[in-house]
Enzyme design. Structure first.
Site, short mmCIF file in Angstrom:
data_model
loop_
_atom_site.label_atom_id
_atom_site.label_comp_id
_atom_site.label_asym_id
_atom_site.label_seq_id
_atom_site.Cartn_x
_atom_site.Cartn_y
_atom_site.Cartn_z
N SER A 39 -14.60 7.42 -1.40
CA SER A 39 -13.43 7.86 -0.75
C SER A 39 -13.19 7.40 0.72
O SER A 39 -13.20 6.25 0.75
CB SER A 39 -13.32 9.43 -1.04
OG SER A 39 -11.89 9.70 -1.25
N HIS A 70 -12.02 11.95 -9.30
CA HIS A 70 -12.39 11.36 -8.03
C HIS A 70 -13.85 11.84 -7.72
O HIS A 70 -13.84 13.18 -7.24
CB HIS A 70 -11.34 11.86 -7.04
CG HIS A 70 -11.36 11.36 -5.80
ND1 HIS A 70 -11.21 10.09 -5.45
CD2 HIS A 70 -11.69 11.89 -4.57
CE1 HIS A 70 -11.27 9.65 -4.22
NE2 HIS A 70 -11.79 10.67 -3.50
C1 GCU Z 1 -7.48 12.19 0.33
C2 GCU Z 1 -6.88 10.79 0.84
C3 GCU Z 1 -7.55 9.81 0.21
C4 GCU Z 1 -9.18 9.82 0.65
C5 GCU Z 1 -9.59 11.09 -0.11
C6 GCU Z 1 -11.06 11.58 0.34
O1 GCU Z 1 -7.23 12.34 -0.72
O2 GCU Z 1 -5.88 11.02 0.70
O3 GCU Z 1 -7.18 8.72 0.79
O4 GCU Z 1 -9.62 8.70 -0.11
O5 GCU Z 1 -8.87 12.11 0.61
O6 GCU Z 1 -11.61 11.00 1.36
O7 GCU Z 1 -11.60 12.28 -0.45
#
Ligand code: GCU
Length: 364
Positions: free
Chosen positions: A204, A346
């Site tokens: 992420s 995710h």
């Molecule tokens: C949030 C953010 C993302 C990121 C994510 C993470 O959702 O909007 O851009 O990738 O956090 O780091 O878990």
């Protein structure tokens, strides 16, 4: 849909058709655009008085674990290196950029793996397969944006240029990527490490960081972006889910990038260009089927669009995957860009790590 910038057309309008011109003219131009408009320009690279101390070295869970402190002046950043317990030869190593949410929620299981909900950093499984892994908590470099420190702490406080902050000054992603490069500095001095085979990896926001770290430091042989999405591996224009205006709530990108919140079409780059900065090195991009905020299709598309840079190196392939859409849980490992999409949300799971290790094994 807004027009996506051409990877191989220079600002002056020249079309690049060979690797020499790519490296001489276009690559630097693209790197510079990302620095100026997205990640910011660093105020420091490797400090002259950078030091590393091994604070503790122990054998635990059948691993050799080194607790290391890096630093310069009054600034220090701790990280850990996990190695196979009795390694006689130098091993390939991952540098994992561990963001704060993960770090705060880690539990160590019976085997010694680091577990965070459905996500994990299976350090024990990794060392069992003959790799090492350095884990750098982003907190060591600079706290995550929810703390609203306005660049007053961590590395930003340690390196305060007289001219103060500018619209193109480095921001958090660049600072964390700087940290990954400093871990690489350490690895170069460790006799257990094969420093010609080091992969930088993150999940992420950590994945966004891994990509920028590898773009700015060609000592990384492989960059692994796990579910990095917006301003990571996903094409921004026309993507689902998160966009510039959403991500600009954070302090991850430079001030200049904020200008594009409602004007993405004016941005002189898109993320296939970031991936292309890795050529002719290796990239692994992962997506998750239920991660529409990151947008798997846009991640797959960026990989495909980065292929042009790889093709400049005669006989080299980027992502080898037929069609416009990837098959679920079918890893594409043939070219210099690897890709898979797993079922689920995710996360960085054992499935992701296994496939990533298979690929690293192949190219190491
Ligand atoms: C949030 C953010 C993302 C990121 C994510 C993470 O959702 O909007 O851009 O990738 O956090 O780091 O878990």
């Amino acid at each position: 849909m807004d027009k996506i910038p051409e990877l191989l057309t220079t600002i002056s309008g020249e079309v690049i058709d060979n690797a020499v011109d790519w490296e001489k003219f276009r690559r630097g131009e693209i790197l510079n655009l990302f620095e100026q408009y997205v990640y910011g320009v660093r105020d420091i690279e490797r400090p002259e008085n950078l030091y590393f101390n091994i604070e503790n070295e122990k054998k635990e869970y059948g691993m050799l674990i080194k607790e290391i402190e890096g630093g310069f002046d009054d600034f220090s950043f701790p990280f850990k290196l996990y190695l196979p317990e009795n390694t006689k030869k130098r091993v390939p190593v991952f540098v994992f950029v561990m963001h704060e949410y993960m770090e705060n929620n880690i539990v160590i299981d019976k085997k010694g793996n680091l577990i965070c909900g459905v996500s994990c950093v299976p350090v024990k499984d990794i060392t069992e397969r003959g790799f090492g892994i350095a884990v750098l908590p982003t907190r060591s470099i600079y706290r995550d944006w929810n703390h609203r420190a306005n660049y007053r702490h961590g590395i930003f406080a340690a390196v305060k240029p007289a001219y103060g902050r500018r619209k193109n000054s480095w921001a958090t992603i660049s600072a964390w990527a700087w940290g990954a490069s400093r871990v690489m500095d350490y690895l170069e001095s460790d006799k257990n490490v094969d420093c010609s085979s080091v992969a930088v990896i993150g999940h992420s926001r950590g994945g966004k960081t891994a990509l920028w770290a590898a773009a700015t430091d060609n000592r990384f042989k492989l960059a692994v972006s796990n579910n990095s999405g917006c301003m990571g591996a996903a094409i921004l224009r026309g993507k689902e889910g998160e966009h510039a205006k959403d991500i600009n709530m954070s302090d991850w990108f430079c001030e200049n990038f904020k200008e594009f919140s409602d004007f993405e079409s004016f941005l002189p780059v898109d993320q296939h260009m970031l991936l292309a900065l890795m050529a002719p090195r290796y990239i692994y991009v992962t997506s998750s089927s239920e991660d529409s905020w990151a947008d798997p299709k846009a991640e797959f598309k960026a990989c495909k669009m980065a292929n042009e840079a790889y093709e400049l190196y005669l006989g080299m392939a980027g992502l080898v995957a037929p069609g416009d859409e990837p098959e679920l849980e079918k890893p594409y490992h043939e070219g210099h860009i690897a890709y898979h999409i797993k079922k689920g949300g995710h996360s960085i799971t054992k499935y992701d790590w296994e496939k990533i290790m298979d690929y690293f094994d192949k190219i190491k």
